[in-house]
Design a protein around this motif. Structure first.
Motif, PDB file in Angstrom:
ATOM      1  N   ARG A   7       0.829  -1.212   0.000  1.00  0.00           N
ATOM      2  CA  ARG A   7       0.000   0.000   0.000  1.00  0.00           C
ATOM      3  C   ARG A   7       0.863   1.263   0.000  1.00  0.00           C
ATOM      4  NH1 ARG A   7      -5.115  -1.522   4.007  1.00  0.00           N
ATOM      5  NH2 ARG A   7      -5.726  -3.411   2.852  1.00  0.00           N
ATOM      6  N   ASP A   8       2.022   1.183   0.663  1.00  0.00           N
ATOM      7  CA  ASP A   8       2.940   2.330   0.635  1.00  0.00           C
ATOM      8  C   ASP A   8       3.531   2.546  -0.746  1.00  0.00           C
ATOM      9  OD1 ASP A   8       4.318   1.775   3.975  1.00  0.00           O
ATOM     10  OD2 ASP A   8       2.533   2.878   3.300  1.00  0.00           O
ATOM     11  N   LEU A   9       3.692   1.451  -1.494  1.00  0.00           N
ATOM     12  CA  LEU A   9       4.306   1.545  -2.826  1.00  0.00           C
ATOM     13  C   LEU A   9       3.300   1.837  -3.939  1.00  0.00           C
ATOM     14  CD1 LEU A   9       6.787  -1.481  -2.638  1.00  0.00           C
ATOM     15  CD2 LEU A   9       7.371   0.950  -2.590  1.00  0.00           C
ATOM     16  N   LEU A  10       2.000   1.653  -3.650  1.00  0.00           N
ATOM     17  CA  LEU A  10       1.002   1.802  -4.712  1.00  0.00           C
ATOM     18  C   LEU A  10       1.017   3.166  -5.399  1.00  0.00           C
ATOM     19  CD1 LEU A  10      -2.133  -0.167  -3.409  1.00  0.00           C
ATOM     20  CD2 LEU A  10      -0.616  -0.720  -5.340  1.00  0.00           C
ATOM     21  N   PRO A  11       1.150   4.320  -4.700  1.00  0.00           N
ATOM     22  CA  PRO A  11       1.179   5.607  -5.416  1.00  0.00           C
ATOM     23  C   PRO A  11       2.308   5.678  -6.442  1.00  0.00           C
ATOM     24  CG  PRO A  11       0.791   5.970  -3.087  1.00  0.00           C
ATOM     25  CD  PRO A  11       1.127   4.511  -3.226  1.00  0.00           C
ATOM     26  N   SER A  12       3.516   5.188  -6.053  1.00  0.00           N
ATOM     27  CA  SER A  12       4.637   5.192  -7.005  1.00  0.00           C
ATOM     28  C   SER A  12       4.404   4.182  -8.120  1.00  0.00           C
ATOM     29  CB  SER A  12       5.940   4.862  -6.267  1.00  0.00           C
ATOM     30  OG  SER A  12       6.228   5.839  -5.297  1.00  0.00           O
ATOM     31  N   TYR A  13       3.792   3.074  -7.774  1.00  0.00           N
ATOM     32  CA  TYR A  13       3.490   2.041  -8.770  1.00  0.00           C
ATOM     33  C   TYR A  13       2.514   2.562  -9.819  1.00  0.00           C
ATOM     34  CZ  TYR A  13       1.340  -2.254 -10.606  1.00  0.00           C
ATOM     35  OH  TYR A  13       0.846  -3.237 -11.423  1.00  0.00           O
ATOM     36  N   ILE A  14       1.475   3.266  -9.363  1.00  0.00           N
ATOM     37  CA  ILE A  14       0.476   3.804 -10.293  1.00  0.00           C
ATOM     38  C   ILE A  14       1.107   4.858 -11.196  1.00  0.00           C
ATOM     39  CG2 ILE A  14      -1.672   5.144 -10.430  1.00  0.00           C
ATOM     40  CD1 ILE A  14      -2.558   3.725  -7.866  1.00  0.00           C
ATOM     41  N   TYR A  40      -6.168  -0.873  -4.278  1.00  0.00           N
ATOM     42  CA  TYR A  40      -5.484  -0.348  -5.458  1.00  0.00           C
ATOM     43  C   TYR A  40      -6.474   0.255  -6.458  1.00  0.00           C
ATOM     44  CZ  TYR A  40      -3.731  -0.739 -10.227  1.00  0.00           C
ATOM     45  OH  TYR A  40      -3.449  -0.508 -11.540  1.00  0.00           O
ATOM     46  N   ARG A  41      -7.584  -0.416  -6.702  1.00  0.00           N
ATOM     47  CA  ARG A  41      -8.573   0.081  -7.656  1.00  0.00           C
ATOM     48  C   ARG A  41      -9.198   1.396  -7.187  1.00  0.00           C
ATOM     49  NH1 ARG A  41     -11.579  -5.735  -8.850  1.00  0.00           N
ATOM     50  NH2 ARG A  41     -10.022  -6.536 -10.332  1.00  0.00           N
ATOM     51  N   GLU A  42      -9.528   1.458  -5.899  1.00  0.00           N
ATOM     52  CA  GLU A  42     -10.118   2.696  -5.373  1.00  0.00           C
ATOM     53  C   GLU A  42      -9.136   3.858  -5.452  1.00  0.00           C
ATOM     54  OE1 GLU A  42     -13.021   0.491  -2.095  1.00  0.00           O
ATOM     55  OE2 GLU A  42     -11.333   1.749  -1.442  1.00  0.00           O
ATOM     56  N   MET A  43      -7.865   3.588  -5.124  1.00  0.00           N
ATOM     57  CA  MET A  43      -6.858   4.646  -5.198  1.00  0.00           C
ATOM     58  C   MET A  43      -6.670   5.125  -6.630  1.00  0.00           C
ATOM     59  SD  MET A  43      -2.838   4.490  -4.076  1.00  0.00           S
ATOM     60  CE  MET A  43      -3.223   4.365  -2.348  1.00  0.00           C
ATOM     61  N   ARG A  44      -6.617   4.173  -7.540  1.00  0.00           N
ATOM     62  CA  ARG A  44      -6.397   4.509  -8.940  1.00  0.00           C
ATOM     63  C   ARG A  44      -7.543   5.314  -9.510  1.00  0.00           C
ATOM     64  NH1 ARG A  44      -6.732  -0.573 -11.909  1.00  0.00           N
ATOM     65  NH2 ARG A  44      -8.941  -0.079 -11.712  1.00  0.00           N
ATOM     66  N   GLU A  45      -8.766   4.946  -9.196  1.00  0.00           N
ATOM     67  CA  GLU A  45      -9.944   5.568  -9.798  1.00  0.00           C
ATOM     68  C   GLU A  45     -10.297   6.901  -9.132  1.00  0.00           C
ATOM     69  OE1 GLU A  45     -11.980   1.276 -10.980  1.00  0.00           O
ATOM     70  OE2 GLU A  45     -12.958   2.634  -9.554  1.00  0.00           O
ATOM     71  N   LYS A  46     -10.212   6.951  -7.799  1.00  0.00           N
ATOM     72  CA  LYS A  46     -10.639   8.152  -7.085  1.00  0.00           C
ATOM     73  C   LYS A  46      -9.554   9.223  -7.045  1.00  0.00           C
ATOM     74  CE  LYS A  46     -13.966   5.809  -4.083  1.00  0.00           C
ATOM     75  NZ  LYS A  46     -14.362   5.517  -2.694  1.00  0.00           N
ATOM     76  N   ASN A  47      -8.332   8.794  -6.757  1.00  0.00           N
ATOM     77  CA  ASN A  47      -7.261   9.770  -6.568  1.00  0.00           C
ATOM     78  C   ASN A  47      -6.494  10.095  -7.832  1.00  0.00           C
ATOM     79  OD1 ASN A  47      -7.959   9.744  -3.894  1.00  0.00           O
ATOM     80  ND2 ASN A  47      -6.354   8.304  -3.283  1.00  0.00           N
TER      81      ASN A  47
END
Length: 252
Positions: A7-14, A40-47
């Protein structure tokens, strides 16, 4: 790889900032973890407003997703730029307005701040010579206003005249008020240095009555209307705001 690390890496991953090795580990974890996959899906779609689908192995997105991502970043940058342009323009407009205001608005100074001396100046004949060799003779007269050492300076003297009954006699009365701009009042309002004798000659006139002034009053307020109000109102302005400076050649 633990859920907290993923979860910490997901922003950089996206954003496509992680390495291919890290991407493989994240994707392997997402395949087997329903909770992180949903996160991951919620972060990608909303943010981030990203479309469905994972990045390629090289860190890039499918063409449609990459284009949409670039457009969103560009729109965000444009909004930020327009916002700062608007803020800058508003700030410049405010500064210009303030500078115009302080340079164009005049303050009437009370006698206590200037404590000037005044008298009627004797008529003088001045010869003005021009560059073409011609000259012109002008007859000037007015009120001579002099600053005293230790009092406050000013920029301009407003000078008015009228005939009126005072103490049962008709008198020719001149009224003055010293003024300065708001800007000078704020930034240059300093006591006159000892020995200063700035002299101001006001009202070059052809009006013979003006030269025959019997009294000079300093008016703290009301000078702009003193010529037009009734005699009773003029006397009240003198009583409330007037200081006698000169009378028949003798200084009060």
């Amino acid at each position: 790889m633990k859920c907290e690390v993923v979860r910490d890496l997901l922003p950089s991953y996206i954003d496509g900032l992680t390495s291919s090795v890290t991407n493989e580990e994240i994707e392997k974890h997402l395949d087997g973890c329903v909770t992180c996959r949903q996160y991951y899906r919620e972060m990608r779609e909303k943010n981030f407003g990203m479309p469905e689908g994972l990045p390629n192995q090289d860190g890039t997105y499918p063409v449609s997703g990459q284009r949409e991502r670039d457009h969103r970043i560009l729109r965000k940058f444009r909004r930020i730029r327009l916002k700062w342009i608007a803020i800058t323009c508003a700030a410049v407009a405010v500064v210009i307005s303030v500078l115009f205001w302080i340079s164009s608005l005049w303050i009437k100074l009370p006698y206590e701040q200037v404590q000037v001396e005044a008298e009627i100046q004797e008529p003088e004949m001045d010869v003005i010579e021009f560059d073409d060799g011609t000259s012109q003779t002008m007859r000037t007269a007015g009120v001579r206003v002099e600053e005293k050492a230790g009092t406050y300076g000013f920029n301009y003297v407003d000078c008015r005249y009228r005939r009126m009954m005072i103490d049962g006699s008709e008198r020719a009365v001149t009224f003055i008020n010293c003024q300065m701009t708001v800007g000078d009042y704020i930034f240059r309002h300093e006591p006159v240095k000892s020995g200063t004798g700035a002299v101001y000659v006001q009202k070059s006139v052809d009006n013979k009555d003006f030269e025959n002034t019997d009294m000079i009053f300093y008016l703290d307020k009301g000078i702009e209307q003193i010529e037009n109000v009734s005699e009773d109102e003029a006397l009240k302005l003198i009583d409330d705001y007037g200081t006698l400076l000169w009378e028949d050649g003798s200084t009060d």
